[in-house]
Design a protein around this motif. Structure first.
Motif, PDB file in Angstrom:
ATOM      1  N   VAL A  53     -10.577  12.931   0.984  1.00  0.00           N
ATOM      2  CA  VAL A  53      -9.942  11.363   0.788  1.00  0.00           C
ATOM      3  C   VAL A  53      -9.326  11.148   2.082  1.00  0.00           C
ATOM      4  O   VAL A  53      -8.679  11.931   2.785  1.00  0.00           O
TER       5      VAL A  53
ATOM      6  N   ARG B 293     -16.408   5.733   2.295  1.00  0.00           N
ATOM      7  CA  ARG B 293     -15.805   6.088   0.922  1.00  0.00           C
ATOM      8  C   ARG B 293     -14.618   5.170   0.686  1.00  0.00           C
ATOM      9  O   ARG B 293     -14.045   4.454   1.422  1.00  0.00           O
ATOM     10  N   LYS B 294     -14.253   5.051  -0.690  1.00  0.00           N
ATOM     11  CA  LYS B 294     -13.068   4.243  -1.113  1.00  0.00           C
ATOM     12  C   LYS B 294     -11.995   4.951  -0.356  1.00  0.00           C
ATOM     13  O   LYS B 294     -11.637   6.265  -0.174  1.00  0.00           O
ATOM     14  N   THR B 295     -11.062   4.210   0.170  1.00  0.00           N
ATOM     15  CA  THR B 295      -9.844   4.652   0.937  1.00  0.00           C
ATOM     16  C   THR B 295      -8.596   4.677  -0.214  1.00  0.00           C
ATOM     17  O   THR B 295      -8.533   4.015  -0.897  1.00  0.00           O
ATOM     18  N   LEU B 296      -7.711   5.752   0.433  1.00  0.00           N
ATOM     19  CA  LEU B 296      -6.380   5.738  -0.324  1.00  0.00           C
ATOM     20  C   LEU B 296      -5.396   4.961   0.224  1.00  0.00           C
ATOM     21  O   LEU B 296      -5.293   5.397   1.743  1.00  0.00           O
TER      22      LEU B 296
ATOM     23  N   THR C 196     -14.029   0.580   2.840  1.00  0.00           N
ATOM     24  CA  THR C 196     -14.960   1.724   2.353  1.00  0.00           C
ATOM     25  C   THR C 196     -16.212   1.775   3.196  1.00  0.00           C
ATOM     26  O   THR C 196     -16.888   2.658   3.518  1.00  0.00           O
TER      27      THR C 196
ATOM     28  N   ARG D 110      -7.587  19.934  -5.797  1.00  0.00           N
ATOM     29  CA  ARG D 110      -8.116  18.679  -5.865  1.00  0.00           C
ATOM     30  C   ARG D 110      -8.477  18.554  -4.326  1.00  0.00           C
ATOM     31  O   ARG D 110      -7.966  19.076  -3.317  1.00  0.00           O
TER      32      ARG D 110
ATOM     33  N   SER E 152      -9.252   4.261  -3.826  1.00  0.00           N
ATOM     34  CA  SER E 152      -8.854   5.376  -4.660  1.00  0.00           C
ATOM     35  C   SER E 152      -7.375   5.593  -5.200  1.00  0.00           C
ATOM     36  O   SER E 152      -6.996   6.393  -6.174  1.00  0.00           O
ATOM     37  N   GLY E 153      -6.606   4.458  -4.778  1.00  0.00           N
ATOM     38  CA  GLY E 153      -5.117   4.764  -4.854  1.00  0.00           C
ATOM     39  C   GLY E 153      -4.207   4.283  -3.986  1.00  0.00           C
ATOM     40  O   GLY E 153      -4.736   3.642  -2.821  1.00  0.00           O
TER      41      GLY E 153
ATOM     42  N   MET F 184      -5.886   3.055 -10.887  1.00  0.00           N
ATOM     43  CA  MET F 184      -5.961   3.886  -9.958  1.00  0.00           C
ATOM     44  C   MET F 184      -5.609   5.197 -10.032  1.00  0.00           C
ATOM     45  O   MET F 184      -4.758   5.605 -10.781  1.00  0.00           O
ATOM     46  N   PRO F 185      -6.386   6.184  -9.638  1.00  0.00           N
ATOM     47  CA  PRO F 185      -6.194   7.467 -10.000  1.00  0.00           C
ATOM     48  C   PRO F 185      -5.205   8.321  -9.320  1.00  0.00           C
ATOM     49  O   PRO F 185      -4.756   9.282  -9.644  1.00  0.00           O
TER      50      PRO F 185
ATOM     51  N   GLN G  28      -6.915   8.250   4.091  1.00  0.00           N
ATOM     52  CA  GLN G  28      -5.787   7.380   4.147  1.00  0.00           C
ATOM     53  C   GLN G  28      -6.096   6.081   4.968  1.00  0.00           C
ATOM     54  O   GLN G  28      -6.516   6.429   6.266  1.00  0.00           O
TER      55      GLN G  28
END
Length: 647
Positions: A370, A397-400, A392, A340, A434-435, A178-179, A372
């Motif tokens: 991003v 989008r992919k969530t944190l 998502t 970022r 995303s993390g 995970m980034p 959360q």
């Protein structure tokens, strides 16, 4: 882990660390064994032979290698007993002695060194490769980072390898799944001190985390008084923290929480945020976050929002927030194009169900931003890959993941430290998130066991082992001392429960102690004298372990911050342990039909009441209250024991 965990820990407590240091001859004849690295690497393969670091090592650094990373390598070597660190610009054709080659993949020196091991560098962001070659007259250890962050992570792995008597020949290829990995200081109640935060950033580096979000709810300049400038002294302290984060390759993210009072459509509000961010940019902050959690969207904070977006409501709030956040992101692009993406936490952060608010946010929010999300609930009992897929879809989008563990700022956590391992998050989540950021406790050091698990899972969710990582965190807190590690694990077990906002916890309380106490109940109920006596003897051992664990933890090898934060729990643990000792003595006396049993049980009851009255440190957490130690397990057994054997 088996059900005799607590008794096994007691045996460790009694034995201490009695491992003798092997001689060089023994080392050369010993088997090559797989080291345990945390977080678990993506791949690790053993070669032939081992390297004994000895007293002298030559360090060969590729041009451009970060000076602070090199300094950490020197510190690791010194700690491993190396007292002569030489330097060279290249590897000789026939090296004698031990060499450490270090640098990033762009350097020809690194490519040449890796070629000798028949490998190449890991090419993922933050990735690294470690290749060690054992020779008759020494060895070569190559630390190769895909980038500066990856090289720093390689050094953290070297730190663990250097704790062994010998380093095996091996090749490690590693990178994070995970980034984004780390913590968000997002709890209510007493914020961490700057000293707490500094220690936490150093800790995060060791577990290969890369993100820390500064978002304490009780920082007035981040929430209630967000429009006001920070005092110069506070800004200077934050600057020191940012510098510490940079040294540790941690992305320091500043979060502002304007939601309770912001007027979304007023351009002056954006200017105030820009001014706040400019001040933080001056101390080295380049990454920002806007928190819109724990606010209402059934009302506007200004008439201008009503004129601009219409009547208040979920959909209107989603549109207003998206436009405001898009303006903040555009401002960041203009001020610092290399920053970022902006991070935000929405007002509906606690599920992935479709709603007018989420639809409006999904439709209008800049896709770069991003989002959360806390999972299926504010404190979710479990998170599956299907949950991440639903999030998502809901947010576009992919969530944190904002994982509310081990945070203890809500009513169900009164009197608790949350020390259970990080579990019930499904392997494969890296593909849908995303993390992960853990929301820790008000107690920084006591948060580390759980946060270690979060970081390890985010690094390699498919190879993550909750219990082994839990044990690693205990060893780290214990400074490597086995006796103290065992005492900590005994203590952790009494703080194993993980509550939710409801009545049902998502991790059970004291599972290992409960198994031991259940064995006693079953043996007594079975009616066999020999089994009964054996179980009582085991109980005596376990009670001794509970009673002595606190003194061992406070003996000096444990991080002093942990000892201070946990002091009321350790005091209560000692009293509960003594109560269990008296209970065990009472059962033993009852089994022998001795009248002394009544006295033992009565004294146990008094000690249990004294233990139950121990209070948490006032003001340390959002809610004060009585300390809880293996509640529902230990207290129930002590209360029931006098009725188990007639005397």
């Amino acid at each position: 882990m088996n059900k005799l965990f607590t008794c096994a820990a007691i045996l460790m407590l009694g034995a201490g660390n009695v491992l003798a240091q092997p001689t060089i001859n023994q080392l050369s004849a010993s088997a090559v064994t797989m080291p345990m690295i945390f977080p678990a690497p993506q791949s690790i393969e053993l070669g032939k032979g081992t390297i004994l670091l000895g007293k002298s090592v030559t360090l060969v650094a590729a041009p451009g290698t970060d000076a602070e990373t090199l300094a950490q390598v020197r510190e690791i070597l010194t700690g491993a007993g190396v007292n002569n660190i030489l330097t060279a610009q290249r590897l000789p054709s026939n090296p004698e002695g031990n060499y450490i080659v270090i640098g990033t993949g762009k350097a020809s020196l690194i490519s040449q060194a890796l070629k000798q091991s028949g490998t190449v560098i890991d090419t993922h962001a933050e990735g690294y490769t470690i290749a060690t070659i054992a020779r008759a007259n020494g060895g070569i250890i190559t630390l190769a980072g895909h980038d500066a962050d990856g090289l720093f992570h390689a050094v953290q792995t070297l730190s663990q390898l250097a704790q062994r008597a010998v380093i095996p020949a091996l090749v490690i290829q590693d990178h994070p799944a995970m980034p984004i990995r780390g913590t968000i200081e997002g709890f209510y109640g007493a914020p961490w001190t700057m000293e707490n935060r500094t220690k936490h950033l150093n800790f995060l580096a060791g577990v290969k985390a890369n993100t820390y979000v500064y978002s304490p709810k009780d920082d007035p300049y981040a929430r209630d008084r967000w429009r006001e400038d920070y005092p110069k002294t506070t800004l200077a302290e934050l600057g020191k923290l940012v510098a510490t984060a940079r040294r540790n390759h941690i992305n320091f993210v500043y979060a502002i929480s304007p939601g309770p009072t912001v007027c979304f459509s007023d351009p002056a509000e954006l200017k105030l945020i820009e001014r706040k961010f400019d001040a933080l940019r001056s101390i080295g902050v380049h990454n920002f976050y806007v928190a819109l959690d724990d606010i209402e969207y059934t009302k506007w904070n200004c008439e201008l929002d009503k004129k601009t977006f219409g009547a208040p409501g979920a959909e209107a709030a989603g549109v207003a927030q998206a436009r405001f956040l898009n303006a903040v992101q555009a401002s960041l692009n203009a001020h610092d194009p290399d920053a970022r993406p902006l991070i935000m936490v929405p007002t509906e952060y606690y599920d992935a169900k479709e709603s007018p608010y989420k639809a409006a946010l999904r439709k209008n929010l800049d896709p770069k931003i991003v989002v959360q999300w806390t999972g299926t609930d504010v404190v979710p009992p479990a998170i599956a890959t299907t949950d991440a897929q639903a999030a998502t879809k809901a947010f576009g989008r992919k969530t944190l993941l904002w994982d509310n563990y081990p945070v203890n700022d809500y009513a169900q956590t009164i009197g608790r430290l949350l020390l259970a391992p990080y579990t019930r998050r499904e392997a494969g989540l890296a593909e849908g998130l995303s993390g992960i950021l853990s929301n820790p406790m008000n107690q920084e050091a006591a948060s580390r066991p759980a946060v270690t698990g979060v970081a390890a899972f985010a690094w390699n969710d498919k190879a993550y082992d909750a219990n082994r990582t839990w044990h690693f965190s205990a060893r780290e807190l214990a400074g490597g001392d086995e006796r103290t590690t065992a005492a900590l694990l005994t203590f952790f077990d009494t703080q194993h429960i993980a509550p939710t906002f409801g009545n049902q916890p998502w991790q059970e309380q004291a599972p290992h102690l409960k198994a031991t106490l259940d064995d006693v109940r079953e043996a007594i109920a079975g009616g066999d004298a020999a089994s009964r006596q054996k179980a009582i003897n085991n109980l005596i051992q376990c009670a001794d372990g509970l009673a002595t664990a606190s003194d061992i933890i406070l003996s000096g090898t444990v991080d002093p911050a942990f000892a201070q934060e946990a002091r009321p729990w350790l005091d209560a643990l000692q009293l509960w342990g003594r109560a269990l000792q008296l209970t065990a003595a009472g059962l033993n006396a009852a089994d022998q039909q001795s009248a002394a049993a009544a006295r033992y049980f009565a004294n146990a009851k008094k000690l249990a009441a004294e233990a139950a009255a121990v209070q948490s440190i006032k003001g340390a957490t959002r809610f004060d209250g009585p300390i809880k130690i293996a509640d529902g397990v230990l207290d129930s057994f002590i209360a029931d024991a006098p009725k188990l054997i007639a005397f």
